[in-house]
Design a protein around this motif. Structure first.
Motif, short mmCIF file in Angstrom:
data_model
loop_
_atom_site.label_atom_id
_atom_site.label_comp_id
_atom_site.label_asym_id
_atom_site.label_seq_id
_atom_site.Cartn_x
_atom_site.Cartn_y
_atom_site.Cartn_z
N ALA A 114 0.80 -1.15 -0.06
CA ALA A 114 0.17 0.06 -0.15
C ALA A 114 1.02 1.15 -0.05
O ALA A 114 2.13 1.24 0.34
CB ALA A 114 -1.13 -0.02 1.11
N LEU A 115 0.09 2.42 -0.52
CA LEU A 115 0.85 3.66 -0.39
C LEU A 115 2.21 3.79 -1.42
O LEU A 115 2.52 4.92 -1.48
CB LEU A 115 1.39 4.07 0.95
CG LEU A 115 0.29 4.26 2.03
CD1 LEU A 115 0.67 4.60 3.49
CD2 LEU A 115 -0.69 5.30 1.64
N ASN A 116 2.57 2.77 -2.07
CA ASN A 116 3.75 2.86 -2.73
C ASN A 116 3.37 3.73 -4.03
O ASN A 116 4.52 4.32 -4.60
CB ASN A 116 4.12 1.52 -3.41
CG ASN A 116 2.95 0.82 -4.35
OD1 ASN A 116 2.01 0.71 -3.90
ND2 ASN A 116 3.42 0.70 -5.52
N HIS A 117 2.23 3.84 -4.40
CA HIS A 117 1.82 4.47 -5.79
C HIS A 117 1.34 5.93 -5.59
O HIS A 117 1.09 6.80 -6.55
CB HIS A 117 0.64 3.66 -6.47
CG HIS A 117 -0.30 3.59 -5.85
ND1 HIS A 117 -1.75 4.56 -6.25
CD2 HIS A 117 -1.06 2.88 -4.86
CE1 HIS A 117 -2.57 4.28 -5.45
NE2 HIS A 117 -2.51 3.24 -4.75
N ILE A 118 1.52 6.28 -4.33
CA ILE A 118 1.14 7.79 -3.78
C ILE A 118 2.63 8.50 -3.66
O ILE A 118 3.32 8.15 -2.65
CB ILE A 118 0.31 7.77 -2.65
CG1 ILE A 118 -0.78 6.67 -2.58
CG2 ILE A 118 -0.15 9.30 -2.34
CD1 ILE A 118 -2.02 7.10 -3.14
N SER A 119 2.61 9.47 -4.46
CA SER A 119 4.02 10.02 -4.13
C SER A 119 3.97 10.97 -2.79
O SER A 119 2.94 11.49 -2.23
CB SER A 119 4.28 11.41 -5.17
OG SER A 119 3.52 12.32 -4.97
N HIS A 120 5.16 11.51 -2.51
CA HIS A 120 5.21 12.29 -1.01
C HIS A 120 4.32 13.51 -1.20
O HIS A 120 3.80 14.23 -0.29
CB HIS A 120 6.47 12.42 -0.49
CG HIS A 120 7.50 13.16 -1.42
ND1 HIS A 120 8.04 12.90 -2.58
CD2 HIS A 120 7.85 14.48 -1.21
CE1 HIS A 120 8.93 13.74 -3.08
NE2 HIS A 120 8.83 14.85 -2.53
N TRP A 121 4.38 13.99 -2.49
CA TRP A 121 3.69 15.53 -2.72
C TRP A 121 2.36 15.43 -2.41
O TRP A 121 1.64 15.99 -1.90
CB TRP A 121 4.06 15.84 -4.13
CG TRP A 121 5.38 16.11 -4.72
CD1 TRP A 121 6.13 15.29 -5.43
CD2 TRP A 121 6.26 17.20 -4.17
NE1 TRP A 121 7.43 15.98 -5.56
CE2 TRP A 121 7.46 16.81 -4.74
CE3 TRP A 121 5.98 18.28 -3.11
CZ2 TRP A 121 8.49 17.89 -4.49
CZ3 TRP A 121 7.00 18.98 -3.03
CH2 TRP A 121 8.46 18.89 -3.55
#
Ligand SMILES: NC(=O)c1ccc[n+]([C@@H]2O[C@H](COP(=O)([O-])OP(=O)(O)OC[C@H]3O[C@@H](n4cnc5c(N)ncnc54)[C@H](OP(=O)(O)O)[C@@H]3O)[C@@H](O)[C@H]2O)c1
Length: 208
Positions: A131-138
């Protein structure tokens, strides 16, 4: 019964601190670790994740059920699987372009496994959820829009997937659960919604 009132984050770089900020905004308690000691991380965290508490990497699972893995894949030889045994391990990692990987990682990918399946082999006593790997820190810091952005949660363990789905929902995303770790390959780099906002309907379609 697992909970995520307090979470651990392994890796205090762009991804780890962005997840820490989102989690503390959601009212969660965050422990975070890197290669540095807590005192060496002090000024870094004052700037990037002021509400998070620095801990030693080998203590990241103390008092938490859920640990986020936000360490570059090339550095995973230095992460001892024992640190996260018996915990839910949220694999937020990706291979970045031509990042050199440990031999076990290359071998696992060459055998046809998705990257999170290789991580699950490496961390056999953890319950790995991608999970969350495809969401950038921006995007992690972006203000919420009227329609929540979808976030994939992929796991072979339904109870672990449900808990992580609740966690990403608390961060402000709409969780889309994929019922196997293998299906997580649909959110790896190079797929349509990697670092691209998607609705739940779009992400579900991509997982088919
Ligand atoms: N950047 C993003 O937007 C983003 C979003 C989603 C997923 N990801 C994925 O998340 C992973 C990390 O990316 P990043 O951009 O956050 O990298 P980064 O900015 O380079 O940060 C990496 C962090 O990992 C820590 N680290 C390295 N080896 C470690 C070890 N053995 N034990 C504990 N901590 C260790 C580093 O510690 P030190 O600070 O002590 O050097 C650093 O805090 C990558 O796989 C990436 O693909 C990134």
């Amino acid at each position: 019964m697992s909970s995520f009132d307090r979470i651990g984050i392994l890796g205090a770089g762009r991804a780890g601190t962005a997840i820490a900020r989102a989690a503390t905004r959601a009212g969660l308690e965050v422990h975070i670790a890197s290669t540095r000691t807590p005192s060496q991380m002090r000024y870094h965290l004052m700037q990037y994740a002021p509400q998070a508490r620095a801990v030693h990497a080998e203590e990241i699972a103390d008092g938490v059920d859920l640990v986020i893995l936000a360490v570059p894949q090339e550095d995973l030889d230095d992460v001892d699987p024992v640190w996260v045994a018996q915990r839910i391990l949220v694999d937020a990692t990706n291979r970045w372009e031509n990042e050199p990987l440990p031999a076990w990682f290359e071998q696992g990918l060459a055998s046809g496994l998705s990257s999170s399946e290789v991580i699950a082999q490496r961390f056999p006593e953890a319950r790995v959820v991608k999970a969350l790997n495809h969401i950038s820190h921006w995007a992690m810091d972006a203000p919420q829009t009227a329609e929540a952005r979808a976030a994939m949660v992929a796991a072979d363990d339904p109870a672990a997937a449900q808990l992580v789905a609740q966690f990403v929902t608390a961060l402000g995303f709409e969780a889309v659960v994929a019922e196997s770790l293998a299906a997580g390959r649909h959110a790896e780099p190079g797929t349509p919604y990697f670092n691209v906002a998607a609705t739940a309907a779009q992400l579900k379609q991509a997982l088919l």
